[in-house]
Design a protein around this motif. Structure first.
Motif, PDB file in Angstrom:
ATOM      1  N   LYS A  35       0.835  -1.206   0.000  1.00 29.81           N
ATOM      2  CA  LYS A  35       0.000   0.000   0.000  1.00 29.81           C
ATOM      3  C   LYS A  35       0.868   1.253   0.000  1.00 29.81           C
ATOM      4  O   LYS A  35       1.845   1.330   0.735  1.00 29.81           O
ATOM      5  N   GLY A  58      -0.371  -2.133  -6.153  1.00 30.73           N
ATOM      6  CA  GLY A  58      -0.700  -3.391  -5.506  1.00 30.73           C
ATOM      7  C   GLY A  58      -2.035  -3.227  -4.806  1.00 30.73           C
ATOM      8  O   GLY A  58      -3.082  -3.174  -5.453  1.00 30.73           O
ATOM      9  N   GLN A  59      -1.993  -3.050  -3.488  1.00 29.76           N
ATOM     10  CA  GLN A  59      -3.250  -2.973  -2.727  1.00 29.76           C
ATOM     11  C   GLN A  59      -3.734  -1.547  -2.470  1.00 29.76           C
ATOM     12  O   GLN A  59      -4.677  -1.349  -1.729  1.00 29.76           O
ATOM     13  N   ASN A 119      -3.964  -3.538  -9.273  1.00 31.41           N
ATOM     14  CA  ASN A 119      -4.931  -3.478  -8.168  1.00 31.41           C
ATOM     15  C   ASN A 119      -5.980  -4.593  -8.093  1.00 31.41           C
ATOM     16  O   ASN A 119      -6.597  -4.781  -7.054  1.00 31.41           O
ATOM     17  N   PRO A 128      -7.473  -7.737  -6.922  1.00 29.32           N
ATOM     18  CA  PRO A 128      -6.919  -8.550  -5.826  1.00 29.32           C
ATOM     19  C   PRO A 128      -6.602  -9.997  -6.209  1.00 29.32           C
ATOM     20  O   PRO A 128      -7.409 -10.653  -6.864  1.00 29.32           O
ATOM     21  N   ASP A 155      -3.103  -7.185  -8.711  1.00 32.49           N
ATOM     22  CA  ASP A 155      -2.266  -6.472  -7.720  1.00 32.49           C
ATOM     23  C   ASP A 155      -0.807  -6.907  -7.754  1.00 32.49           C
ATOM     24  O   ASP A 155       0.094  -6.061  -7.774  1.00 32.49           O
ATOM     25  N   THR A 195      -1.045 -10.448   0.141  1.00 33.67           N
ATOM     26  CA  THR A 195      -2.347 -10.058  -0.394  1.00 33.67           C
ATOM     27  C   THR A 195      -3.501 -10.716   0.364  1.00 33.67           C
ATOM     28  O   THR A 195      -4.624 -10.769  -0.126  1.00 33.67           O
TER      29      THR A 195
END
Lengths: 430, 207
Positions: A323, A347-348, A367, A369, A403, B178
């Motif tokens: 993040k 990514g997140q 992004n 997931p 992501d 994740t």
């Protein structure tokens, strides 16, 4: 999905243009699909990760088949999965991977390659590195990074080579040693392995081109802080140095900045067709360091590297792994100064908030997931993609990607749903 | 003389070590010193929770505390005292994955908050988790993983815990990479955390 009757050459051009338009913040005909991935296609074809890393020809076949079925706009290079034989030939110490010849580096056949932390430069070696970066790299770093290149430690002192009277003796002396004879043998082995690997990569590129699919990028660099953290001091060392040796650390960050630009530019000249430079960021994320530390140790030299790439007509693509939401104001400021000249890969982080904040200045990517692609359903993926595309497509500047790339274990029906969403929801004009 | 606890929290390495030397030379009660260090660890944990401290600061504090414990432990052993912990957490990075950064931060924060933590390391098999649960009898199991292959490893570990009849006696939290709410459901855990602070809060809630 049957998209057109165009020939591969036209498709190749059209796909590249679609991506380039999105990067330059012009609306293409459709939102481009540009997923990063590692072992996904090889696993779909029943290969182990070890087989994938050791049989690049077979991996190429698998990837060509899977990516062309998915109808992506640009395909990821084979370099993403690394090459076992080349890693063995070099005796890489900073990765562990499936089937490595060296017991110490070996993982089991279904584990992916993984980075291992190491302290390749000790805290008390700053002075030595700063005084002579080339000498240190050749004589100390290369032997520590590569077990097969230990003889580089015997290389004559670089400074001594200015003395022509002396080097007329020291150079032949070095090459006469038994270590040098062994070195020549090892280097032959490395170059042979390398040639095979490059041959397979070129086969891959050419086969894809024949089918009308361009590659995404072939060029990489790193944030200078990550270079120090990954390849010199280790994360622990680099972070302790923020406290114990902040001035030396900053000096080293500066020293490593220009070479990062130069080497990337050299590689770009070998592959002039590819402008994008992938920069995976490792230690700068929210949660890793404070904003103050980010501002002091991470961001200044990273932006200098990106400035240098942009000046040379390249397109930096920092991958904001994890993040980066707390750093959005920095990202916004940089994007405003370099409108349409780079890609932010997330990514997140919240990509929709990113679009609102700085989507008018920079192309966004990523992004989706991993969890959704691995354990979700096609319907759930489609719902997610619909929202993401609708919120991010305006004005161009959006590329579809997951992501951390398509996860190795993703369900194929979910990956298909992610890609198909572009045709369903991402059309700007027919 | 400035406050020993504050200097530790501020991570003034040289000063802190000098102060401990002075305290030991003056025969201060090692148990009282230990209490001060624990207080400081709490303070460091609080700064991490407030997002004032991050990894560099935790790593630096780890270095300082290691040196302090090395200096203090011979004196502490003489007192023969042992401390009471709040609860037991079994921790490890799951099979296939060798990443340890996230796991180590969680361990540090749980330690700082007075929990007893057994860290099984990285690439830990389901069988090893089950065996360690039987021996160590933790109230909480913390599974870490950075790679996406960790999802299936976590699922297998929790399945083996169920098969061994141990699932009801333990709370399970997952985290790393994740991992999110979808993965909690997929693997059959109780919760996930996005940060080490979440991990501490979950353990506090459960124990």
């Amino acid at each position: 999905m049957n998209i057109s009757k165009k020939n591969p050459r036209e498709l190749y051009k059209e796909r590249n243009l679609r991506v380039m338009d999105a990067i330059q913040l012009k609306e293409p005909d459709r939102v481009p699909i540009t997923p990063l991935a590692h072992f996904y296609p090889m696993i779909q074809k029943g290969m182990t990760k070890q087989e994938a890393m050791y049989d690049s020809a077979k991996s190429a076949q698998a990837a060509i088949e899977i990516y062309s079925e998915l109808n992506v706009d640009q395909v990821i290079s084979l370099a993403q999965i690394n090459n076992g034989p080349l890693m063995d030939a070099l005796g890489i110490k900073y990765f562990k991977w499936p089937g490595a010849a060296d017991n110490e580096q070996r993982l089991s056949e279904n584990q992916p390659f993984q980075f291992t932390e190491g302290e390749y430069m000790k805290a008390d070696e700053y002075e030595e590195f700063i005084a002579d970066p080339s000498g240190f790299s050749i004589r100390k770093l290369i032997p520590r990074h590569f077990s097969k290149l230990k003889f580089f430690s015997e290389f004559p002192d670089i400074g001594s080579l200015t003395d022509g009277f002396l080097s007329v003796l020291t150079i032949p002396l070095f090459f006469s040693s038994p270590a040098a004879a062994k070195m020549i043998e090892t280097i032959q082995e490395i170059t042979k392995t390398y040639a095979k690997y490059i041959g397979d990569m070129m086969f891959y590129e050419n086969q894809l081109k024949k089918k009308g699919f361009p590659l995404q990028f072939l060029n990489y660099t790193q944030a200078p802080f990550d270079l120090i953290s990954d390849f010199l001091r280790g994360m622990k060392g680099s972070m302790l140095d923020m406290y114990r040796k902040p001035e030396e650390l900053k000096k080293l960050l500066d020293i490593l900045t220009q070479p990062a630009i130069d080497v990337t530019s050299d590689i770009a000249q070998l592959f002039p067709r590819y402008k994008v430079v992938f920069i995976a960021l490792h230690r700068g994320a929210d949660g890793f360091m404070s904003l103050k530390q980010f501002e002091e140790f991470y961001w200044p030299t990273l932006t200098k590297v990106m400035d240098g790439l942009i000046e040379r007509g390249l397109i930096p693509m920092p991958h904001f792994q994890g993040k980066y939401d707390d750093r959005f104001p920095y990202l916004e400021e940089y994007a405003k100064r370099n409108k349409g000249k780079l890609i932010y890969r997330f990514g997140q982080s919240d990509i929709i908030r990113a679009k609102e904040m700085f989507g008018d200045y920079v192309c966004l990517r990523g992004n989706v997931p991993s969890s959704l692609l691995n354990v979700g359903t096609p319907l759930k993926v489609e719902e997610y993609m619909k929202i993401c595309i609708e919120k991010c497509m305006e004005g161009g500047g959006y590329l579809i990607d997951a992501d951390a790339g398509i996860p190795d274990e993703a369900k194929p029906e979910n990956v298909k749903a992610m890609c198909d969403a572009s045709f369903k929801y991402g059309v700007y004009r027919k | 003389m400035s406050n020993f606890i504050d200097e530790i929290v501020e991570l003034n390495e040289n000063k802190v070590i000098e102060m401990l030397k002075f305290k030991l030379d003056n025969n201060e009660d090692p148990l009282a010193i230990m209490e001060e260090i624990k207080e400081a660890m709490k303070g460091i944990g609080e700064r991490f929770e407030k997002k004032e401290y991050f990894l560099p600061d935790l790593i630096m504090s780890g270095e300082i505390l290691r040196q302090l414990f090395e200096m203090l432990s011979p004196k502490l052993k003489e007192t023969g005292a042992s401390e009471k912990k709040k609860g037991k957490v079994l921790l490890g990075t799951v099979a296939g994955d060798i990443h340890d950064i996230g796991k180590d931060v969680v361990k540090f924060m749980l330690d700082a908050n007075g929990f007893d933590v057994l860290d099984l390391g990285v690439d830990v098999s389901a069988d090893k988790f089950v065996d360690s649960m039987k021996d160590y009898k933790p109230q909480v199991l913390a599974l870490s993983g950075f790679l996406t292959l960790a999802f299936d490893s976590m699922k297998e570990i929790i399945q083996k815990i169920k098969d061994a009849g141990l699932r009801k006696s333990i709370k399970i939290m997952i985290g790393g990479g994740t991992v999110d709410e979808r993965i909690v459901e997929y693997v059959g855990a109780d919760a996930y955390g996005e940060s080490a602070v979440d991990a501490v809060n979950l353990v506090k809630e459960w124990v």
